[in-house]
Design an enzyme around this catalytic site. Structure first.
Site, PDB file in Angstrom:
ATOM      1  N   ASN A 210      17.292  -6.386  33.599  1.00 31.60           N
ATOM      2  CA  ASN A 210      16.589  -6.737  32.366  1.00 31.60           C
ATOM      3  C   ASN A 210      16.370  -8.255  32.318  1.00 31.60           C
ATOM      4  OD1 ASN A 210      18.966  -7.998  31.075  1.00 31.60           O
ATOM      5  ND2 ASN A 210      19.760  -5.910  31.163  1.00 31.60           N
ATOM      6  N   LYS A 337      26.711  -0.103  14.764  1.00 26.04           N
ATOM      7  CA  LYS A 337      27.453  -0.489  15.969  1.00 26.04           C
ATOM      8  C   LYS A 337      28.807  -1.116  15.587  1.00 26.04           C
ATOM      9  CE  LYS A 337      26.373  -2.753  20.383  1.00 26.04           C
ATOM     10  NZ  LYS A 337      25.396  -3.513  21.136  1.00 26.04           N
ATOM     11  N   LYS A 341      31.876   1.107  16.982  1.00 27.00           N
ATOM     12  CA  LYS A 341      32.663   0.534  18.073  1.00 27.00           C
ATOM     13  C   LYS A 341      33.899  -0.204  17.567  1.00 27.00           C
ATOM     14  CE  LYS A 341      28.889   0.369  21.338  1.00 27.00           C
ATOM     15  NZ  LYS A 341      28.299  -0.260  22.497  1.00 27.00           N
TER      16      LYS A 341
END
Ligand SMILES: Cc1cc2nc3c(=O)[nH]c(=O)nc-3n(C[C@H](O)[C@H](O)[C@H](O)COP(=O)(O)O)c2cc1C
Length: 401
Positions: A210, A337, A341
């Site tokens: 990426n 998130k 997480k």
């Protein structure tokens, strides 16, 4: 106590209508405990008198490169050595052009060249002058040189026009100058940090990857280090120099990155996962180069390990910080998130905007944690990193007390 306390600041003033604001700036810097010496360009004395600046700063004002009054007639070197930081406010288009070319034909530009201190630049000018390609090119050059540029604000200008070019407010200059000095807020801690992209091989000569440049992760490593932490940096392939005193481990794939992180996490207090890890990898790495025999090529992909979740699950005591690089629904995705997480802090940024995206030198982020949030306005990655580390340190010490 302010980080500016007992610091020596050289304030450079150039020929802009915003020069009157530098008088207020001197006062605010002194309120923060700093000593200020003023260097003025020849044009700037038409806008505000050296007498005013002398009275406010309590120090003689310097305007001449050839200064017989200075002990060795080299006031540019003396001022350059004296300064802990150089603030140029306002910075005219002309001064910006000269600095970007390394000119030293007056005292202020000579001091800038001769100093090893950080240089903070607050441009002020007519919006067309600011948007002119020449100025923008010069500004890019200054950023590449590592100077901190405070992008001017949009609004009504002294010339009667409206647009970008107004010098940022005094309190913002003070706040950014503050973040450029180490607070020691992470002294005694060990920080593990990931940065850059991962590469997932397809065959011996090709890979999936990426656009991550690693700039944000490296800037964070530098900021954590200058806040007093011992920093270990696990990085994918990037072309960046390792920050001083940071221990660096180079890896290629997501699996390698996880392995390196697991190895170091047990001895760390803080884990910052800034790398752009590939979510998937080719199921099979072809042993030989893939030939272009067919019109289409199908490749089966499999999920890579989630490094952040793995580390937070295995090392429950670690203070964990994640990044949410999103192109849509930034806040909702980042909030999810944070909870999913079980992170202590998440840094959300919109990578669809090229001004603040992957390879940019700038960023603008939103910090979210269990009971708060903070927006960090667009600034260089070096400044944003220091601000992130400041906030991180506050939450870290609060959680641990
Ligand atoms: C009334 C007036 C206002 C000005 N305001 C600005 C300004 O805000 N920003 C700027 O870049 N130049 C401004 N200029 C032009 C600069 O003063 C000029 O480019 C000068 O050469 C800058 O010199 P210096 O960079 O050595 O200070 C202004 C000029 C005048 C006459």
């Amino acid at each position: 106590m302010s980080n500016l306390s007992n610091k020596n600041i050289v304030l450079g003033v150039s020929g802009s209508i915003a020069a009157y604001k530098s008088a207020e700036l001197i006062r605010r810097l002194q309120d923060s405990g700093a000593s200020v010496k003023v260097v003025m360009t020849k044009s700037s004395v038409e806008f505000i008198t050296p007498l005013t600046m002398q009275a406010l700063s309590g120090n003689p004002v310097h305007t001449e490169l050839l200064d017989e009054a200075s002990e060795r007639a080299m006031s540019h070197i003396e001022l350059a050595r004296w300064a802990d930081i150089l603030i140029i406010a306002p910075a005219s288009a002309n001064l910006i052009a000269k600095l970007s070319h390394g000119r030293a034909d007056d005292l202020l530009t000579a001091v800038c060249l001769a100093t090893s201190a950080d240089i903070l630049i607050a441009p002020a000018m007519n919006n067309q002058m600011w948007l002119n390609r020449a100025t923008q090119k010069n500004i890019s050059e200054l950023k590449l040189m590592g100077h901190h540029v405070l992008a001017p604000e949009d609004g009504k200008q002294a010339c009667g026009e409206t647009g970008p070019g107004r010098m940022v407010e005094t309190n913002q200059i003070i706040s950014i100058a503050n973040t450029l000095f180490s607070s020691g807020s992470l002294s005694g801690t060990k920080v593990l940090l990931t940065a850059g992209p991962t590469r997932e091989p397809l065959d011996p000569i090709r890979y999936l990857s990426n656009y991550s440049s690693g700039k944000m992760g490296f800037a964070l490593a530098e900021a954590a280090r200058s806040a007093g932490a011992e920093v270990t940096l696990v990085t994918g392939p990037v072309s960046l120099l390792t920050p001083k005193y940071v221990v660096r481990h180079d890896i290629e794939t997501a699996q390698d990155m996880l392995k390196a992180c697991v190895e170091h996490a047990s001895s760390c207090d803080i884990f910052i996962c800034c790398a752009a890890v590939a979510d998937y990898r080719p199921r099979r790495r072809e042993p030989q180069k893939i030939k272009k025999n067919d019109a289409t090529l199908n490749m089966e992909m499999m999920r890579n390990p989630d490094i952040l979740s793995n580390i937070t699950a295995q090392f429950e005591q670690i203070f964990s910080v994640g990044f949410a690089a999103e192109t849509t629904n930034l806040i909702e995705n980042a909030q999810q998130k944070l909870l999913k997480k079980k992170l202590d802090l998440i840094v959300a940024n919109d990578v669809s905007d090229p001004e603040i995206g992957f390879d940019s030198d700038h960023n603008e982020v939103l910090l979210l944690w269990a009971n708060g949030n903070e927006k960090l306005e667009q600034a260089s990655k070096a400044i944003i990193s220091k601000q992130i580390i400041n906030r991180l340190a506050l939450i870290y010490h609060e959680n641990r007390s």
